[in-house]
Every structure is written in structure tokens, then in C-alpha cells.
Design a protein around this motif. Sequence first.
Motif, PDB file in Angstrom:
ATOM      1  N   ALA A  41     -10.258  -8.184  17.745  1.00  0.00           N
ATOM      2  CA  ALA A  41     -11.067  -9.342  18.110  1.00  0.00           C
ATOM      3  C   ALA A  41     -11.345 -10.129  16.829  1.00  0.00           C
ATOM      4  O   ALA A  41     -11.821  -9.582  15.847  1.00  0.00           O
ATOM      5  N   GLY A  42     -11.006 -11.394  16.853  1.00  0.00           N
ATOM      6  CA  GLY A  42     -11.222 -12.259  15.701  1.00  0.00           C
ATOM      7  C   GLY A  42     -11.566 -13.650  16.183  1.00  0.00           C
ATOM      8  O   GLY A  42     -12.176 -13.804  17.238  1.00  0.00           O
ATOM      9  N   THR A  43     -11.144 -14.643  15.428  1.00  0.00           N
ATOM     10  CA  THR A  43     -11.390 -16.024  15.833  1.00  0.00           C
ATOM     11  C   THR A  43     -10.096 -16.808  15.758  1.00  0.00           C
ATOM     12  O   THR A  43      -9.217 -16.517  14.942  1.00  0.00           O
ATOM     13  N   ASP A  44      -9.992 -17.820  16.613  1.00  0.00           N
ATOM     14  CA  ASP A  44      -8.823 -18.689  16.574  1.00  0.00           C
ATOM     15  C   ASP A  44      -9.043 -19.771  15.516  1.00  0.00           C
ATOM     16  O   ASP A  44     -10.017 -19.724  14.762  1.00  0.00           O
ATOM     17  N   GLY A  45      -8.183 -20.744  15.452  1.00  0.00           N
ATOM     18  CA  GLY A  45      -8.268 -21.806  14.457  1.00  0.00           C
ATOM     19  C   GLY A  45      -9.516 -22.655  14.556  1.00  0.00           C
ATOM     20  O   GLY A  45      -9.946 -23.273  13.594  1.00  0.00           O
ATOM     21  N   GLU A  46     -10.120 -22.679  15.736  1.00  0.00           N
ATOM     22  CA  GLU A  46     -11.315 -23.491  15.952  1.00  0.00           C
ATOM     23  C   GLU A  46     -12.605 -22.685  15.874  1.00  0.00           C
ATOM     24  O   GLU A  46     -13.684 -23.207  16.137  1.00  0.00           O
ATOM     25  N   GLY A  47     -12.510 -21.404  15.533  1.00  0.00           N
ATOM     26  CA  GLY A  47     -13.696 -20.575  15.394  1.00  0.00           C
ATOM     27  C   GLY A  47     -14.172 -19.894  16.658  1.00  0.00           C
ATOM     28  O   GLY A  47     -15.224 -19.277  16.673  1.00  0.00           O
ATOM     29  N   HIS A  48     -13.408 -19.974  17.738  1.00  0.00           N
ATOM     30  CA  HIS A  48     -13.785 -19.338  18.997  1.00  0.00           C
ATOM     31  C   HIS A  48     -13.285 -17.887  19.002  1.00  0.00           C
ATOM     32  O   HIS A  48     -12.252 -17.584  18.405  1.00  0.00           O
ATOM     33  N   PRO A  49     -13.986 -16.991  19.698  1.00  0.00           N
ATOM     34  CA  PRO A  49     -13.532 -15.592  19.780  1.00  0.00           C
ATOM     35  C   PRO A  49     -12.148 -15.510  20.411  1.00  0.00           C
ATOM     36  O   PRO A  49     -11.878 -16.166  21.419  1.00  0.00           O
ATOM     37  N   ALA A  50     -11.287 -14.704  19.797  1.00  0.00           N
ATOM     38  CA  ALA A  50      -9.919 -14.615  20.287  1.00  0.00           C
ATOM     39  C   ALA A  50      -9.322 -13.246  19.946  1.00  0.00           C
ATOM     40  O   ALA A  50      -9.804 -12.545  19.063  1.00  0.00           O
ATOM     41  N   VAL A  51      -8.269 -12.898  20.665  1.00  0.00           N
ATOM     42  CA  VAL A  51      -7.482 -11.710  20.363  1.00  0.00           C
ATOM     43  C   VAL A  51      -6.438 -12.133  19.341  1.00  0.00           C
ATOM     44  O   VAL A  51      -5.629 -13.021  19.598  1.00  0.00           O
ATOM     45  N   VAL A  52      -6.472 -11.514  18.170  1.00  0.00           N
ATOM     46  CA  VAL A  52      -5.530 -11.882  17.112  1.00  0.00           C
ATOM     47  C   VAL A  52      -4.659 -10.679  16.760  1.00  0.00           C
ATOM     48  O   VAL A  52      -5.122  -9.538  16.784  1.00  0.00           O
ATOM     49  N   PRO A  53      -3.390 -10.921  16.452  1.00  0.00           N
ATOM     50  CA  PRO A  53      -2.500  -9.815  16.081  1.00  0.00           C
ATOM     51  C   PRO A  53      -2.841  -9.278  14.694  1.00  0.00           C
ATOM     52  O   PRO A  53      -3.285 -10.014  13.822  1.00  0.00           O
ATOM     53  N   ASP A  54      -2.629  -8.009  14.519  1.00  0.00           N
ATOM     54  CA  ASP A  54      -2.827  -7.342  13.232  1.00  0.00           C
ATOM     55  C   ASP A  54      -1.580  -6.506  12.942  1.00  0.00           C
ATOM     56  O   ASP A  54      -1.592  -5.284  13.054  1.00  0.00           O
ATOM     57  N   PRO A  55      -0.467  -7.167  12.574  1.00  0.00           N
ATOM     58  CA  PRO A  55       0.786  -6.424  12.388  1.00  0.00           C
ATOM     59  C   PRO A  55       0.719  -5.370  11.287  1.00  0.00           C
ATOM     60  O   PRO A  55       1.372  -4.342  11.377  1.00  0.00           O
TER      61      PRO A  55
END
Length: 105
Positions: A41-55
Motif C-alpha cells: 500500500a502506497g500512494t499514486d502520483g497524485e498522493g491518493h492511496p494505491a496498490v504499488v508494485p515492489d519488485p
Amino acid sequence: MDRLRLSAVITPTSSPVKTPVRTCVGCRERTTKRELLRVVAGTDGEGHPAVVPDPSGTAPGRGAHLHPTTACYEFAVRRKAFARALRVPGGLSDEPLAQHLARQQ
């Protein structure tokens, strides 16, 4: 009486290497951690909560694992598995993860 040498009787055996096993949040299949993509769980480009990859698998916090395929991604989105697996109340945008998977294919 003859004494047996213990080294002759007991031979060292190589123990199998244990690899971590994780469950894909999409298809629910258990497989080695190496075959899955970790997401957090992180943030997208606009600062909203998002699921982000962690390769690299080094981001702090709770992670979930997913096969890096669009089929497993769609299963996870349909089941709303990301918010549940990452224990985040409310919804998460999955756009950063979708973009990452599109670049991989």
C-alpha cells in the motif's frame, strides 16, 4: 571387540534448501516467493492511496504477493483482495500496479 568409527557409520546428508512460499492474492495458488510480485500500500502520483508494485521486495510495511499476469491481477481486483490482504480500510487505486504489469508484457 572392534570399535566402529562413527564417521564411517553416520554420513552427513545435505538438507534441502527451504525456499519461502507465498500465496497469490489473485488465483490463491501457493508458489515460491521468487515467482511472485510483491505489492504494498502506497500512494499514486497524485498522493491518493494505491496498490504499488515492489519488485525488489524491500519496501517497508505489509505486503501481498501476486503472479505478474493480467489474469491474476483481474482476479484480485474482482475479489477486492488488495485492500483485504494489505489490511487497508477503504478502497485502494490499482492504477500504478496495472501500469507496471502493462509495461512488463
